[in-house]
Design a protein around this motif. Sequence first.
Motif, PDB file in Angstrom:
ATOM      1  N   LEU A 188       0.886  -1.298   0.138  1.00 51.50           N
ATOM      2  CA  LEU A 188       0.024  -0.023  -0.073  1.00 51.50           C
ATOM      3  C   LEU A 188       0.974   1.182  -0.172  1.00 51.50           C
ATOM      4  O   LEU A 188       0.526   2.215  -0.584  1.00 51.50           O
ATOM      5  N   LEU A 189       2.058   1.126   0.769  1.00 48.00           N
ATOM      6  CA  LEU A 189       2.810   2.498   0.821  1.00 48.00           C
ATOM      7  C   LEU A 189       3.276   2.498  -0.645  1.00 48.00           C
ATOM      8  O   LEU A 189       3.489   3.731  -1.153  1.00 48.00           O
ATOM      9  N   GLY A 190       4.030   1.513  -1.319  1.00 47.74           N
ATOM     10  CA  GLY A 190       4.328   1.624  -2.873  1.00 47.74           C
ATOM     11  C   GLY A 190       3.402   2.069  -3.628  1.00 47.74           C
ATOM     12  O   GLY A 190       3.575   3.065  -4.584  1.00 47.74           O
ATOM     13  N   MET A 191       2.180   1.724  -3.654  1.00 48.54           N
ATOM     14  CA  MET A 191       0.948   2.243  -4.370  1.00 48.54           C
ATOM     15  C   MET A 191       0.952   3.706  -4.106  1.00 48.54           C
ATOM     16  O   MET A 191       0.646   4.531  -4.963  1.00 48.54           O
ATOM     17  N   GLY A 192       0.833   4.143  -2.705  1.00 56.25           N
ATOM     18  CA  GLY A 192       0.840   5.491  -2.476  1.00 56.25           C
ATOM     19  C   GLY A 192       1.892   6.313  -3.322  1.00 56.25           C
ATOM     20  O   GLY A 192       1.365   7.632  -3.534  1.00 56.25           O
ATOM     21  N   LEU A 193       3.288   5.867  -3.161  1.00 55.85           N
ATOM     22  CA  LEU A 193       4.130   6.690  -3.942  1.00 55.85           C
ATOM     23  C   LEU A 193       3.853   6.757  -5.404  1.00 55.85           C
ATOM     24  O   LEU A 193       4.447   8.079  -5.778  1.00 55.85           O
ATOM     25  N   ARG A 194       3.064   5.787  -5.995  1.00 58.25           N
ATOM     26  CA  ARG A 194       3.225   5.649  -7.380  1.00 58.25           C
ATOM     27  C   ARG A 194       1.958   6.802  -7.727  1.00 58.25           C
ATOM     28  O   ARG A 194       2.003   7.485  -8.694  1.00 58.25           O
ATOM     29  N   VAL A 195       0.988   6.604  -6.701  1.00 58.66           N
ATOM     30  CA  VAL A 195      -0.083   7.556  -7.030  1.00 58.66           C
ATOM     31  C   VAL A 195       0.406   9.039  -6.833  1.00 58.66           C
ATOM     32  O   VAL A 195      -0.186   9.789  -7.634  1.00 58.66           O
ATOM     33  N   ALA A 196       1.140   9.337  -5.663  1.00 64.96           N
ATOM     34  CA  ALA A 196       1.524  10.697  -5.588  1.00 64.96           C
ATOM     35  C   ALA A 196       2.535  11.386  -6.659  1.00 64.96           C
ATOM     36  O   ALA A 196       2.456  12.303  -7.274  1.00 64.96           O
ATOM     37  N   ALA A 197       3.181  10.304  -7.098  1.00 57.37           N
ATOM     38  CA  ALA A 197       4.204  10.779  -8.413  1.00 57.37           C
ATOM     39  C   ALA A 197       3.307  11.030  -9.816  1.00 57.37           C
ATOM     40  O   ALA A 197       3.717  11.876 -10.547  1.00 57.37           O
ATOM     41  N   ALA A 198       2.223  10.099  -9.796  1.00 57.68           N
ATOM     42  CA  ALA A 198       1.208  10.529 -11.127  1.00 57.68           C
ATOM     43  C   ALA A 198       0.819  11.782 -10.925  1.00 57.68           C
ATOM     44  O   ALA A 198       0.617  12.529 -11.815  1.00 57.68           O
ATOM     45  N   ARG A 199       0.469  12.192  -9.530  1.00 59.41           N
ATOM     46  CA  ARG A 199      -0.431  13.320  -9.450  1.00 59.41           C
ATOM     47  C   ARG A 199       0.801  14.564  -9.519  1.00 59.41           C
ATOM     48  O   ARG A 199       0.300  15.632 -10.415  1.00 59.41           O
ATOM     49  N   ARG A 200       1.774  14.458  -9.152  1.00 60.37           N
ATOM     50  CA  ARG A 200       3.035  15.174  -9.369  1.00 60.37           C
ATOM     51  C   ARG A 200       3.098  15.480 -10.967  1.00 60.37           C
ATOM     52  O   ARG A 200       3.398  16.562 -11.267  1.00 60.37           O
ATOM     53  N   ARG A 201       3.169  14.680 -11.776  1.00 54.43           N
ATOM     54  CA  ARG A 201       3.421  14.857 -13.167  1.00 54.43           C
ATOM     55  C   ARG A 201       2.306  15.372 -13.762  1.00 54.43           C
ATOM     56  O   ARG A 201       2.385  16.151 -14.707  1.00 54.43           O
ATOM     57  N   ARG A 202       1.019  15.190 -13.261  1.00 52.56           N
ATOM     58  CA  ARG A 202      -0.120  16.084 -13.690  1.00 52.56           C
ATOM     59  C   ARG A 202      -0.187  17.402 -13.359  1.00 52.56           C
ATOM     60  O   ARG A 202      -1.160  18.395 -13.978  1.00 52.56           O
ATOM     61  N   GLN A 203       0.416  17.976 -12.373  1.00 52.45           N
ATOM     62  CA  GLN A 203       0.287  19.116 -12.000  1.00 52.45           C
ATOM     63  C   GLN A 203       0.974  20.274 -13.138  1.00 52.45           C
ATOM     64  O   GLN A 203       1.847  20.073 -13.543  1.00 52.45           O
ATOM     65  N   PRO A 204       0.216  21.318 -13.412  1.00 51.34           N
ATOM     66  CA  PRO A 204       0.640  22.255 -14.157  1.00 51.34           C
ATOM     67  C   PRO A 204       1.712  23.077 -13.988  1.00 51.34           C
ATOM     68  O   PRO A 204       2.135  23.106 -12.840  1.00 51.34           O
ATOM     69  N   VAL A 205       2.760  23.155 -14.999  1.00 58.43           N
ATOM     70  CA  VAL A 205       3.966  23.983 -14.476  1.00 58.43           C
ATOM     71  C   VAL A 205       3.778  25.325 -14.679  1.00 58.43           C
ATOM     72  O   VAL A 205       3.236  26.014 -15.910  1.00 58.43           O
ATOM     73  N   ILE A 206       3.992  25.913 -13.697  1.00 63.18           N
ATOM     74  CA  ILE A 206       3.707  27.653 -13.631  1.00 63.18           C
ATOM     75  C   ILE A 206       5.210  28.359 -14.071  1.00 63.18           C
ATOM     76  O   ILE A 206       6.016  28.164 -13.498  1.00 63.18           O
ATOM     77  N   PRO A 207       4.910  29.225 -14.891  1.00 65.37           N
ATOM     78  CA  PRO A 207       5.761  29.974 -15.375  1.00 65.37           C
ATOM     79  C   PRO A 207       6.798  30.510 -14.087  1.00 65.37           C
ATOM     80  O   PRO A 207       6.235  31.191 -13.539  1.00 65.37           O
ATOM     81  N   GLY A 208       8.052  30.523 -14.198  1.00 67.80           N
ATOM     82  CA  GLY A 208       8.811  31.191 -13.157  1.00 67.80           C
ATOM     83  C   GLY A 208       9.302  30.016 -11.954  1.00 67.80           C
ATOM     84  O   GLY A 208      10.093  30.266 -11.365  1.00 67.80           O
ATOM     85  N   ILE A 209       8.461  28.939 -11.932  1.00 64.43           N
ATOM     86  CA  ILE A 209       8.503  28.086 -10.828  1.00 64.43           C
ATOM     87  C   ILE A 209       8.906  26.622 -11.598  1.00 64.43           C
ATOM     88  O   ILE A 209       9.065  25.678 -10.761  1.00 64.43           O
ATOM     89  N   ALA A 210       9.243  26.504 -12.841  1.00 61.45           N
ATOM     90  CA  ALA A 210       9.575  25.257 -13.543  1.00 61.45           C
ATOM     91  C   ALA A 210      10.786  24.672 -13.129  1.00 61.45           C
ATOM     92  O   ALA A 210      10.987  23.583 -13.113  1.00 61.45           O
ATOM     93  N   SER A 211      11.780  25.457 -12.425  1.00 64.41           N
ATOM     94  CA  SER A 211      12.815  24.772 -11.646  1.00 64.41           C
ATOM     95  C   SER A 211      12.760  24.247 -10.445  1.00 64.41           C
ATOM     96  O   SER A 211      13.699  24.321  -9.546  1.00 64.41           O
ATOM     97  N   ASP A 212      11.569  24.270  -9.980  1.00 64.20           N
ATOM     98  CA  ASP A 212      11.131  23.850  -8.545  1.00 64.20           C
ATOM     99  C   ASP A 212      12.163  22.542  -8.173  1.00 64.20           C
ATOM    100  O   ASP A 212      11.922  21.842  -8.846  1.00 64.20           O
TER     101      ASP A 212
END
Length: 222
Positions: A188-212
């Motif tokens: 379940l922890l591994g699944m949580g990590l993959r879900v969190a990573a997938a959500r991170r990839r779907r987050q829009p890139v805000i100009p000026g913060i792309a190098s976060d």
Amino acid sequence: MGATDPREVALIAGATLANASLAAALLLLAGSDSAATELALRTTARVSFVWFMLAFVAAPLQQLRPSRVSDWLLRRRRALGVIFGLSMSIHVGFILRLYALHAPARPPMVTDADFVIGIPGLVLVALLTITSAEALKQRLGALAWQRLHTMGIWVVWAIFFLCLVDSAGRKNTAHPVLAYYAFIAVLLLGMGLRVAAARRRRQPVIPGIASDSRAPPTRTPL
């Protein structure tokens, strides 16, 4: 596996030798009867689980919290997957031995669920292991290969989960937390990590913060 890093080959060979040595030691010390074979089955299943989880969390760890460890896991993910597949082949060997010991009857510990879940799962693991070879990867094509391995790794995850939940519900053990629930928690922890990573990839890139610094410079594959 085609043109492969010698260090990757060494890792696969060394880990597989260690897995096989552990299995042989179990039979040597515990005996070769049905009880010893069942012990070897449980042990090889859990060793295989460890190798699977290392490959399963490599990409999300590198994306969510890059480190030297996550970088190494990601670079060696293919080798870890192959080690998992070869470890499962040792597990299959003990399954066949258990059937031979109980022939012509079916081993008492084997249920119908083991057939429905286990056999397709083992076939899929073999397919994923074989297609890790560079030549077969190229023949499949990048898109088909990625779809197969992305789908496959989740199916294997589900098989581990279902088998552990089934075992926890019907098998008696003095230490159910260590035998089953700890492994379920890791899944379940591994699944949580993959879900969190997938959500991170779907987050829009805000100009000026792309190098976060929270995100890696390049998109890591699944």
